[in-house]
Structures are given as structure tokens and as C-alpha cells.
Design an enzyme around this catalytic site. Structure first.
Site, PDB file in Angstrom:
ATOM      1  N   SER A  67      44.424  11.119   4.834  1.00  0.00           N
ATOM      2  CA  SER A  67      43.537   9.958   4.758  1.00  0.00           C
ATOM      3  C   SER A  67      42.059  10.302   4.673  1.00  0.00           C
ATOM      4  O   SER A  67      41.228   9.400   4.526  1.00  0.00           O
ATOM      5  CB  SER A  67      43.784   9.021   5.947  1.00  0.00           C
ATOM      6  N   LYS A  70      40.239   8.775   1.769  1.00  0.00           N
ATOM      7  CA  LYS A  70      39.560   7.476   1.779  1.00  0.00           C
ATOM      8  C   LYS A  70      38.047   7.622   1.873  1.00  0.00           C
ATOM      9  O   LYS A  70      37.310   6.662   1.592  1.00  0.00           O
ATOM     10  CB  LYS A  70      40.095   6.617   2.918  1.00  0.00           C
ATOM     11  N   SER A 127      42.595   2.784   8.665  1.00  0.00           N
ATOM     12  CA  SER A 127      42.963   3.669   7.560  1.00  0.00           C
ATOM     13  C   SER A 127      44.020   2.999   6.680  1.00  0.00           C
ATOM     14  O   SER A 127      45.057   3.585   6.339  1.00  0.00           O
ATOM     15  CB  SER A 127      43.474   5.021   8.079  1.00  0.00           C
ATOM     16  N   LYS A 229      35.944  10.269   9.712  1.00  0.00           N
ATOM     17  CA  LYS A 229      37.283   9.855   9.313  1.00  0.00           C
ATOM     18  C   LYS A 229      38.336  10.789   9.866  1.00  0.00           C
ATOM     19  O   LYS A 229      38.141  12.000   9.952  1.00  0.00           O
ATOM     20  CB  LYS A 229      37.381   9.823   7.775  1.00  0.00           C
TER      21      LYS A 229
END
Length: 459
Positions: A67, A70, A127, A229
Site C-alpha cells: 500500500s 498509494k 488504505s 504511509k
């Protein structure tokens, strides 16, 4: 007697205390040692004022981003907002494909919409894979088109070891990055979009009746952490990119391949504690080139010239205008405000695969698939619809294209051709049989209208 007893007591107490201290020390180091021993482990700490690498472990080795992907989806979203192509209030419609993405997700039903700002919050906190897919379709027309935009932007930012295939980071063996590239992206997000960077520090947001907490557990626990993140898949392990500041000192740290969320967080906390005091308090100039005004063609030409390979051929004006019109129609609320802006966006959507090709070393042999016949790589103009490390997947892409556009490809011959990049063999999925450049570009334009990636090249 009392003195002897007291002496034995304090001696025993002292030994027990020392032993306990040693055990505690070993236990505190165990997560770091275990993480470092994992073959997926990679880490880096960069001084965000000077760009100096303060710590590095496998930082240039290929890893799965999960993720962390992203971060680039958000970069392109922020860029579109800054350029005025979309607003915080712009509706993000969820297609059936977006709604069908596996968890974690926001759970928006197909045909429904949320605002761009809500999508941003959902990416940063939960997420959300469905929101990432919906943003990709809004900005890139399709997942494949947006993935090419992501890869081209990565190259423009200097992320040489990264290729994106989707906007959310769900497993794809052809999608990879490095810890160093993720640090670069983390610095770029702050440098290029300070007006939006505060989104990363939000600890929770409310969607409907839900209060959604941020997956980043270091926010509010480690002084100075302001984002960015987390990420996890089984293949990647537990990943984290952190931006940290203390007065004038600032670092960006990356940990990839953690064995658990807790051990990853401990590893990150240790890196912050050790290296933030060593960072410079003097601010330098921008560390990551701002590529907002460069088109993918500019990037492709710059890269290809270094590889002594031909630059992409320009399309005929009528085909170019048709592609711009198609892009404007696809993006609806997110369409560029001017035709010039549309041409930039369309170029990013349609031609970025050329950049990835620039890093490949072609192999002389040709594997021919079974759809049509071709004994050698055909000369003249061909179109490419996919590239995959799996020959079977490349063949499936050819079959899917033939099914979706039988009239466009009726007279074309399909084949796959292998090439090497960074020690990995990929297979290009191509159709030959186009007499002119205009015919090849026209075929690509028609395929893109059916949501298929495509670009033309002359052999």
C-alpha cells in the site's frame, strides 16, 4: 552475621539485576535483528534537508511496495488538484471494478460517488483499495492508463527502480520499488504539495457513521512523526514510510519487509531515535525535481536518448486530437481545463510504457504465440497491448484484445517477444500488420476507447 547476610543479599540482587538488564537488552534488540534477517527487509533514513543518506540497508534492492503504492496515487491526485483539473469536492464515481476491490476498502457501491477529499482521507487512514481504484479511473481513464502515469511520474521524480501496475498495491509480481525510491517519493510529497501534506497527519476521519482510524500507529506516539504511509501484503511484509521533524531537523525513513506491524514500528522508532539527532538543521534547496510541467514524451526522450534508442514517433495530428477528445470525455469531472492540458494528460495516459521500455535490454529471440503465425519479429509498424513477466499472461492479453476488438485486429498477427530488464525476463504482447504509422495509431486509439492499453512502435 548481619553484615555477611546483607552482603550476600546485595550480591544476589546485583547479579539478578544485571542478568535482568542483559535479558531486557537482548529482547529489545531481537525485533530489529529478526527484521534485518528477513530476506524482504530493506531500510533507509534520509536527511530531508540535505538529501544525505544517514542509514541504508538493502535500500536499492527490489521490493514489493504494497500500500505504499498509494503514495503515488495521492501524488498524482494532489498534482491534479494543484493544476485545477479536479477539486476537493469533485465527485469520484465508483465503477463496478472499483467497488469490487478486496479489503481494506471504504465499501462504496458501484455507481455511487464520494468527494475527492473523502477519497484522500480513506487512502491515508484505512488504505482503501476501492477508493484508490476509483481515483485511478477518474484521473487516468482506466487502471492500466493510470499505472502508466504513475510509472512515468516515478521516472520524472528520479525513482529509477520503480514500476507501477495498479494504484493500490494489491499483489502484482510486475509491480516493484526500492526503499530509496519510497524515500524520494515521501520527500517529493512534502516538497511539492505543502498545501496538502497535512492530510497525512490526520489520525482519524468520519465517513457516514464510521470513525476510521489511521493505520499509522506512530502518529501521536513518536514525537515529530507527521505521516506518511503503511503497507502490507504477504509477499512484501510490513512496510512503513515516516516523515519526522524536530525543530529544523527533518528526516524521511523507510522500513520494508517487517515481520509484524509491531516489529516494523519498533524498527522505525529505533531509526528515528538514532538518526534524527544526526540530521542537519540547515535547510538546503529542493531535493526532488518538481516534474509538474513535464510531459511523458519529454521524460521518454530524455531517458531514451541515454539508451541510444529511437524516441517515440509523434502521432498524426488528427489521431492526437481524437485521443485528446476521448481523454476529455473519459475524465468527465476531472477533465483538463484546456486542450493543451488535455494533450499533456492524454500523453501521460497513452505513451508512458515507452519509458519502461527504455530500461529494457531486448533479446534477439522471438516467441510466437498461437493466435496467428509469425516466425520472426515482424518489421514495420506494430502495436503493443501489454508487457508481463509471465508469457502466459502476455498471451492472455493478446486473446483478450482480439476478443474485445475483433474488427480492429482482424488482419493483424499477434505474437510475444521476450526482453530482459534488471535480470527479469518480460514478454511483450504485440500485434503486427500495420502498413503505416497512421494505421497503427488509429488501431491504438480504437483499442483505448475499449479501455485497453496500447501504443505503437516501428520495428
Amino acid at each position: 552475621m548481619r553484615q555477611a547476610t546483607a552482603a550476600r543479599f546485595f550480591k544476589a540482587f546485583s547479579l539478578k539485576t544485571i542478568a535482568a538488564g542483559l535479558i531486557a537488552a537482548v529482547m529489545s534488540l531481537a525485533p530489529t535483528a529478526a527484521t534485518a534477517a528477513d530476506s524482504r527487509y530493506a531500510a533507509i533514513v534520509v536527511d530531508a534537508n540535505t538529501g544525505k543518506t544517514l542509514f541504508s540497508a538493502n535500500s536499492n534492492s527490489r521490493r514489493y511496495p504494497a500500500s505504499l503504492t498509494k503514495m503515488m496515487t495521492l501524488y498524482l491526485t494532489f498534482e491534479a488538484m494543484k493544476q485545477g483539473r479536479i477539486k476537493k469536492s469533485t465527485p469520484v464515481r465508483f465503477s463496478s471494478q472499483a467497488a469490487a476491490q478486496p479489503p481494506t476498502k471504504l465499501g462504496v457501491k458501484a455507481g455511487k460517488s464520494i468527494s475527492v477529499e473523502t477519497a484522500i482521507y480513506s487512502l491515508i487512514t484505512r488504505s482503501a483499495n476501492d477508493s484508490a481504484e476509483a481515483l485511478a479511473e477518474l484521473l487516468g481513464g482506466s487502471e492500466a492508463g493510470f499505472a502508466r502515469m504513475m510509472t512515468s511520474k516515478a521516472r520524472a521524480l528520479g525513482m529509477e527502480g520503480t514500476v507501477f501496475r495498479n494504484p493500490h498495491g494489491l499483489p502484482n509480481t510486475a509491480q516493484f520499488t526500492t526503499a530509496r525510491d519510497m524515500a524520494t517519493l515521501g520527500m517529493a510529497l512534502r516538497e511539492h504539495f505543502p498545501q496538502y501534506y497535512s492530510y497525512f497527519s490526520v489520525r482519524s476521519f468520519t465517513y457516514g457513521k464510521q470513525r476510521i482510524a489511521n493505520h499509522n500507529r506512530l502518529l501521536g506516539k513518536i514525537k515529530g512523526v507527521d505521516g506518511i504511509k503503511t503497507g502490507y501484503t504477504r509477499a512484501s511484509g510490513f512496510n512503513l514510510v515516516s516523515s519526522v521533524s524536530d525543530g529544523n531537523r527533518r528526516i524521511v525513513a523507510v522500513v520494508m519487509g517487517g515481520q509484524s506491524a509491531a516489529s516494523r514500528d519498533r524498527q522505525m522508532a529505533g531509526l528515528i531515535e538514532e538518526y534524527l539527532p544526526k540530521a542537519s538543521s540547515r535547510k538546503g534547496g529542493p531535493l526532488v525535481a518538481n516534474a509538474n510541467n513535464s510531459t511523458i514524451m519529454d521524460v521518454a526522450k530524455a531517458i531514451l536518448s541515454k539508451k541510444k534508442a529511437p524516441t517515440p514517433q509523434a502521432r498524426p495530428d488528427d489521431d492526437q486530437d481524437a485521443e485528446v477528445a476521448a481523454f476529455v470525455e473519459r475524465t468527465e469531472e476531472g477533465r483538463p481545463a484546456t486542450k493543451a492540458a488535455a494533450k499533456i494528460a492524454a500523453a501521460e495516459t497513452t505513451a508512458t510504457a515507452v519509458v519502461e521500455e527504455a530500461y529494457a535490454t531486448p533479446r534477439p529471440s522471438v516467441d510466437v504465440d498461437t493466435l496467428k503465425t509469425a516466425s520472426v519479429e515482424p518489421s514495420g509498424w506494430v502495436i503493443q497491448v501489454a508487457s508481463s513477466p509471465s508469457k502466459a499472461e502476455a498471451a492472455k492479453a493478446l486473446e483478450a484484445a482480439a476478443r474485445k476488438a475483433p474488427q480492429v485486429l482482424a488482419a493483424a498477427s499477434s505474437y510475444t517477444v521476450p526482453y530482459d530488464k534488471d535480470g527479469v525476463t518480460y514478454h511483450r504482447a504485440r500485434f503486427a500488420g500495420f502498413d503505416t504509422k497512421a494505421a497503427a495509431w488509429k488501431a491504438c486509439s480504437q483499442l483505448k476507447k475499449k479501455d485497453m492499453g496500447c501504443y505503437a512502435v516501428q520495428n
